[in-house]
Design an enzyme around this catalytic site. Structure first.
Site, PDB file in Angstrom:
ATOM      1  N   LYS A 131     -15.316 -10.766  35.343  1.00  0.00           N
ATOM      2  CA  LYS A 131     -15.522 -11.100  33.928  1.00  0.00           C
ATOM      3  C   LYS A 131     -17.015 -11.129  33.659  1.00  0.00           C
ATOM      4  O   LYS A 131     -17.806 -11.372  34.567  1.00  0.00           O
ATOM      5  CB  LYS A 131     -14.923 -12.478  33.614  1.00  0.00           C
ATOM      6  CG  LYS A 131     -14.574 -12.684  32.156  1.00  0.00           C
ATOM      7  CD  LYS A 131     -13.266 -12.035  31.789  1.00  0.00           C
ATOM      8  CE  LYS A 131     -12.903 -12.229  30.343  1.00  0.00           C
ATOM      9  NZ  LYS A 131     -11.532 -11.788  30.078  1.00  0.00           N
TER      10      LYS A 131
HETATM   11  P1  NAD Z   1     -11.550 -11.613  19.091  1.00  0.00           P
HETATM   12  O1  NAD Z   1     -12.994 -11.891  19.128  1.00  0.00           O
HETATM   13  O2  NAD Z   1     -11.087 -10.275  18.638  1.00  0.00           O
HETATM   14  O3  NAD Z   1     -10.794 -12.714  18.204  1.00  0.00           O
HETATM   15  C1  NAD Z   1     -10.934 -14.089  18.381  1.00  0.00           C
HETATM   16  C2  NAD Z   1     -10.246 -14.760  17.208  1.00  0.00           C
HETATM   17  O4  NAD Z   1     -10.210 -16.160  17.420  1.00  0.00           O
HETATM   18  C3  NAD Z   1     -10.957 -14.549  15.875  1.00  0.00           C
HETATM   19  O5  NAD Z   1     -10.003 -14.378  14.853  1.00  0.00           O
HETATM   20  C4  NAD Z   1     -11.712 -15.862  15.664  1.00  0.00           C
HETATM   21  O6  NAD Z   1     -11.988 -16.129  14.308  1.00  0.00           O
HETATM   22  C5  NAD Z   1     -10.670 -16.818  16.235  1.00  0.00           C
HETATM   23  N1  NAD Z   1     -11.179 -18.132  16.601  1.00  0.00           N
HETATM   24  C6  NAD Z   1     -12.277 -18.459  17.307  1.00  0.00           C
HETATM   25  N2  NAD Z   1     -12.366 -19.797  17.433  1.00  0.00           N
HETATM   26  C7  NAD Z   1     -11.291 -20.319  16.799  1.00  0.00           C
HETATM   27  C8  NAD Z   1     -10.815 -21.625  16.565  1.00  0.00           C
HETATM   28  N3  NAD Z   1     -11.458 -22.686  17.039  1.00  0.00           N
HETATM   29  N4  NAD Z   1      -9.667 -21.791  15.863  1.00  0.00           N
HETATM   30  C9  NAD Z   1      -8.991 -20.731  15.391  1.00  0.00           C
HETATM   31  N5  NAD Z   1      -9.385 -19.465  15.592  1.00  0.00           N
HETATM   32  C10 NAD Z   1     -10.528 -19.264  16.275  1.00  0.00           C
HETATM   33  O7  NAD Z   1     -11.021 -11.920  20.581  1.00  0.00           O
HETATM   34  P2  NAD Z   1      -9.707 -11.352  21.286  1.00  0.00           P
HETATM   35  O8  NAD Z   1     -10.090 -10.120  22.024  1.00  0.00           O
HETATM   36  O9  NAD Z   1      -8.585 -11.317  20.298  1.00  0.00           O
HETATM   37  O10 NAD Z   1      -9.444 -12.473  22.386  1.00  0.00           O
HETATM   38  C11 NAD Z   1      -8.732 -13.668  22.074  1.00  0.00           C
HETATM   39  C12 NAD Z   1      -8.257 -14.312  23.384  1.00  0.00           C
HETATM   40  O11 NAD Z   1      -7.431 -13.398  24.101  1.00  0.00           O
HETATM   41  C13 NAD Z   1      -9.385 -14.708  24.351  1.00  0.00           C
HETATM   42  O12 NAD Z   1      -9.006 -15.880  25.017  1.00  0.00           O
HETATM   43  C14 NAD Z   1      -9.430 -13.546  25.314  1.00  0.00           C
HETATM   44  O13 NAD Z   1      -9.980 -13.900  26.571  1.00  0.00           O
HETATM   45  C15 NAD Z   1      -7.944 -13.219  25.421  1.00  0.00           C
HETATM   46  N6  NAD Z   1      -7.656 -11.859  25.866  1.00  0.00           N
HETATM   47  C16 NAD Z   1      -8.153 -10.763  25.218  1.00  0.00           C
HETATM   48  C17 NAD Z   1      -7.813  -9.487  25.661  1.00  0.00           C
HETATM   49  C18 NAD Z   1      -8.261  -8.258  24.925  1.00  0.00           C
HETATM   50  O14 NAD Z   1      -7.795  -7.165  25.304  1.00  0.00           O
HETATM   51  N7  NAD Z   1      -9.082  -8.325  23.906  1.00  0.00           N
HETATM   52  C19 NAD Z   1      -6.992  -9.338  26.798  1.00  0.00           C
HETATM   53  C20 NAD Z   1      -6.499 -10.470  27.433  1.00  0.00           C
HETATM   54  C21 NAD Z   1      -6.826 -11.731  26.955  1.00  0.00           C
END
Ligand code: NAD
Length: 423
Positions: free
Chosen positions: A112
């Site tokens: 990561k």
């Molecule tokens: P992103 O940046 O696209 O979206 C994050 C979202 O969370 C946004 O809508 C933001 O406004 C919201 N957010 C942030 N803080 C918040 C809060 N306190 N309350 C409510 N909403 C809040 O990120 P993502 O890629 O969608 O990742 C989200 C989660 O999924 C993370 O934990 C990440 O590690 C995990 N994840 C992502 C992927 C991927 O392929 N992108 C894969 C596996 C896991």
């Protein structure tokens, strides 16, 4: 290695992984020294990331890349740009990636990366310069057979394109060094939606097995970024009713279901749910989402979202699907399990993303491409197999789904280490 236990209100992700590791030792039969070896990261790099800002000043940011375990294949994991990124968070998330790839039985290890930065305060050229500098600084330890980044919080296909370009300047055309790229640059059609699609698929399997009828289920999703919005889109297509969604600014609530395609378009255009208006939609504080009674709750934002300090006392739901990484602290998890809430763990629920990355990497190495339908079909086959094995072991051993998922993953990691003979 000691990580700080507390991080603001919630526990550090690495500490969480460590606790969960220990809890599964009985089932995996691994020794304490094997546990120590498996938990300890292979390599950690901290780098200075100096960036020329638009006003001519030089701002210095800090970046990290943690390679946790590469016994089963090149290390794999996302890159996060966020003001709260620190070494302990990255370390914990890297360990989760090793477990996730092992549970999916795909030939990757775990890594990561991240930069401590609020990207919303940067212009697009500043973001590009930051990404390129960070790539230069960690470039020595990347490579298609060494370590392959992907998108995570606040990074996207454009950021991956810059990483690919910067790495290729030094090493020649190397699309397989990073996944989640734009499709015209070797990205796989389907990869962008893969995590959310996988979350929706796992939700449908778990709902069926635990007696929740998806069509009538009330679902709330915290976070409406890549993962949350796509999970909402696919669950909506399956006929589920999404009663609440939220982002960093607001939560939206509509008891008979939000019009997800409309909210999805609004978020794509405005990068926030703030200002979205529709008949019958109530605007709440973002934390109020957890007060809504639901059948299925899907945290899809950041780690530690559900904790004893913050909200577990008033969460009323039957099932939690961990779309985010590490969204529930161990104390909150204990309370939820005592209340018989089914928790589908992150390393299973959000693994669609890394499976999609695996497909993209394979396609880049061999210079071919699958259609989206085939991509999703193959992804669902891998997810179904992993889900079934987790469910079977949990029933056989009388353990919760997380312990079962960890036990399968840790056993595979331990076996690979033993076979490679690392001593
Ligand atoms: P992103 O940046 O696209 O979206 C994050 C979202 O969370 C946004 O809508 C933001 O406004 C919201 N957010 C942030 N803080 C918040 C809060 N306190 N309350 C409510 N909403 C809040 O990120 P993502 O890629 O969608 O990742 C989200 C989660 O999924 C993370 O934990 C990440 O590690 C995990 N994840 C992502 C992927 C991927 O392929 N992108 C894969 C596996 C896991």
């Amino acid at each position: 290695m000691k990580a700080p236990e507390k991080r603001g209100e919630s526990m550090h992700p690495y500490k969480i992984v460590e606790i969960q590791f220990e809890e599964t030792m009985r089932i995996t039969g691994i020794t304490y020294s094997e546990k120590k070896d498996l938990l300890f990261p292979f390599r950690e790099v901290t780098v200075e990331v100096p960036v020329r800002m638009d006003n001519g000043d030089i701002e210095v940011f800090v970046g990290y890349r943690v390679q946790h375990n590469g016994a089963r294949g090149p290390m794999k994991g996302g890159i996060r740009f966020h003001p709260e990124v620190d070494l302990f968070e990255v370390r914990g998330l890297a360990a989760l990636m090793s477990l996730k790839t092992a549970l999916m039985d795909i030939p990757f290890g775990g890594a990561k990366g991240g930069v401590t930065v609020d990207p919303s305060k940067l212009s697009l050229p500043e973001l590009e310069r930051l990404t390129r500098k960070y790539t230069q600084r960690i470039g020595l330890i990347l490579g298609p057979f060494r370590d392959i980044p992907a998108p995570d919080v606040n990074t996207n296909a454009q950021v991956m394109a810059w990483i690919f370009d910067e790495y290729s300047k030094a090493h020649g055309f190397t699309p397989a060094v990073v996944t989640g790229k734009p499709v015209p640059l070797g990205g796989a059609p389907g990869r962008e939606e893969a995590t959310g699609k996988g979350v929706a698929f796992i939700t449908s399997l778990a709902a069926k097995d635990f007696g929740i009828e998806l069509q009538n289920a009330r679902i709330a999703i915290q976070g409406f970024g890549n993962v949350g919005s796509n999970a909402a889109k696919f669950l909506h297509q399956m006929g589920a009713k999404i009663v609440a969604i939220s982002d960093v600014n607001v939560a939206l609530f509509k008891p008979d279901g939000i019009n997800i395609p409309e909210a999805y378009e609004y978020y794509r255009k405005n990068r926030t749910l703030k200002g979205y208006e529709a008949e019958g939609v109530e605007v709440l504080d973002r934390e109020d989402l957890f007060k809504i009674e639901t059948d299925i709750l899907i945290p899809a934002a950041l780690g530690g979202a559900i904790s004893k300090e913050k909200n577990v006392d008033y969460i009323k739901t039957r099932m939690i699907i961990e779309a985010a990484n590490s969204p529930i602290t161990p104390t909150a998890e204990k309370i939820l399990l005592e209340r018989r809430v089914t928790i589908v763990p992150d390393i299973l629920a959000n693994a669609g993303g890394v499976i999609g990355s695996y497909f993209e990497w394979v396609q880049n190495l061999q210079e071919f491409r699958w259609e989206k339908e085939e991509f999703f079909q193959r992804m669902e086959n891998i997810l179904r197999k992993a889900y079934t094995s987790v469910l079977d072991l949990s029933k056989r051993e009388g353990i919760d789904l997380r312990k079962s998922a960890y036990a399968i993953a840790i056993s595979r990691l331990a076996e690979a280490e033993r076979l490679r003979g690392s001593y």
